[in-house]
Every structure is written in C-alpha cells, then in structure tokens.
Design a protein around this motif. Structure first.
Motif, PDB file in Angstrom:
ATOM      1  N   CYS A   1     -46.141  35.910  -7.849  1.00  0.00           N
ATOM      2  CA  CYS A   1     -46.741  34.650  -7.405  1.00  0.00           C
ATOM      3  C   CYS A   1     -48.056  34.507  -8.156  1.00  0.00           C
ATOM      4  CB  CYS A   1     -46.979  34.665  -5.902  1.00  0.00           C
ATOM      5  SG  CYS A   1     -45.473  34.658  -4.946  1.00  0.00           S
ATOM      6  N   GLY A   2     -48.059  33.708  -9.197  1.00  0.00           N
ATOM      7  CA  GLY A   2     -49.251  33.586 -10.016  1.00  0.00           C
ATOM      8  C   GLY A   2     -49.596  34.955 -10.584  1.00  0.00           C
ATOM      9  N   PRO A   3     -50.851  35.386 -10.417  1.00  0.00           N
ATOM     10  CA  PRO A   3     -51.233  36.687 -10.975  1.00  0.00           C
ATOM     11  C   PRO A   3     -50.796  37.871 -10.117  1.00  0.00           C
ATOM     12  CG  PRO A   3     -53.106  35.686  -9.905  1.00  0.00           C
ATOM     13  CD  PRO A   3     -51.981  34.670  -9.843  1.00  0.00           C
ATOM     14  N   TRP A   4     -50.221  37.607  -8.965  1.00  0.00           N
ATOM     15  CA  TRP A   4     -49.927  38.676  -8.014  1.00  0.00           C
ATOM     16  C   TRP A   4     -48.484  39.103  -8.106  1.00  0.00           C
ATOM     17  CZ3 TRP A   4     -54.611  39.714  -7.124  1.00  0.00           C
ATOM     18  CH2 TRP A   4     -55.550  38.702  -6.953  1.00  0.00           C
ATOM     19  N   LYS A   5     -48.292  40.412  -8.081  1.00  0.00           N
ATOM     20  CA  LYS A   5     -46.958  41.006  -8.015  1.00  0.00           C
ATOM     21  C   LYS A   5     -46.956  41.916  -6.808  1.00  0.00           C
ATOM     22  CE  LYS A   5     -43.628  43.524 -10.843  1.00  0.00           C
ATOM     23  NZ  LYS A   5     -43.422  44.196 -12.155  1.00  0.00           N
TER      24      LYS A   5
END
Length: 162
Positions: free
Chosen positions: A90-94
């Motif tokens: 999700c965007g920069p988040w994993k």
C-alpha cells in the motif's frame, strides 16, 4: 498466484482478493496483494501496539504483521493451522495481514459494488463497498486507508517519519 485480469475501462468487472476475517468474507483490490504465505514465527517488538503482534522474516525481508481484528477493536485473529498472511503493498508500506483463511481471487462487477453501510465504527469504518459473488456477500476493505491508519496509530505524532 495468477495475475488478475485487467479491469475493463468501462468498469465491468473488478478483481478482488477474498479472505476470511472476523468471521466474515472480506476482500482487497487484487493488485495490492503480492502473495499469501503461512505465518512464520513472530518476533514481538517492544512497545508495539497490540494490532502489530510482531514481525516475521520472509525471503530475507522483515515484515510487520497487521492484525485487523485488533486494529478495529474486534479481538485478535486466531492463529491456527489455516491462518495465512496476505502480503500487501500500500504505497510505500509492505505488510503482512493476518487472515483466518484465504479464498483467492473473485470477480465482482463494479456496478454490483454498493456503498458501505453508514455505520462508521469498527471494521465498517474501513469499508469501501459491499458486493456479491457466487459464494455470497463480500465486504470490500479500503486497504490503503486501513494500513495508513495502522501506521498513524503505531507512530505517534512527531514520531519518526517514513
């Protein structure tokens, strides 16, 4: 996991990744899910909120584990032999999202997705819609908003930025 078919520009069908969570069927937009894995041993992080029960190493990468049940105040997702983690971007988040079980990809016509209920507490706060497939009702989660909320609650204002 097979790549979902691209969505028709007319909005005819959308592909969702369907899973069991909190005793019901939920789904995310399929392109957000990269793979599903067995949840390995977790390492608890000191001072981490309960909805982040730990981290685990997958293919040499340390991933935070998100328990949506605890995030929405519903109680922890039980860890059993059928428990899986959906690894999502999700965007920069994993992150690895704990699930009670995985159903896989489902196709739901976009026109069949109805607005979420007006209730704005618990998991309903994070719904983007409700649809139906051959197996029944599927609640579609706004996963980016859910992950961003978890991040914001885990890192207090003025805390370290991404």
């Amino acid at each position: 996991m097979a790549d979902p078919k691209p969505t028709d520009a007319t909005g005819a069908d959308a592909w969702y990744f369907c899973l069991r969570l909190l005793g019901a069927r939920y789904a995310f937009e399929a392109p957000l899910v990269t793979e599903v894995v067995r949840l390995g041993p977790l390492t608890r992080l000191p001072a981490a909120p309960a909805f982040l029960p730990g981290v685990f190493t997958h293919r040499g990468e340390v991933l935070p584990v998100l328990d949506i049940g605890l995030l929405v105040g519903h109680g922890a997702v039980p860890i059993r032999a059928s428990t899986r983690a959906a690894i999502v971007h999700c965007g920069p988040w994993k992150v690895a999202v704990v699930t009670e079980g995985v159903e896989g990809l489902v196709s739901i016509p976009r026109r069949a997705i109805e607005p979420p209920p007006a209730e704005s507490s618990g998991v309903a706060e994070f719904l983007s819609g409700v649809g139906r497939d051959r197996a029944g009702t599927v609640a579609v989660l706004d996963l980016p908003r859910l992950v961003e909320t978890a991040r914001a609650r885990a890192v207090p204002a003025g805390g370290p930025a991404a």
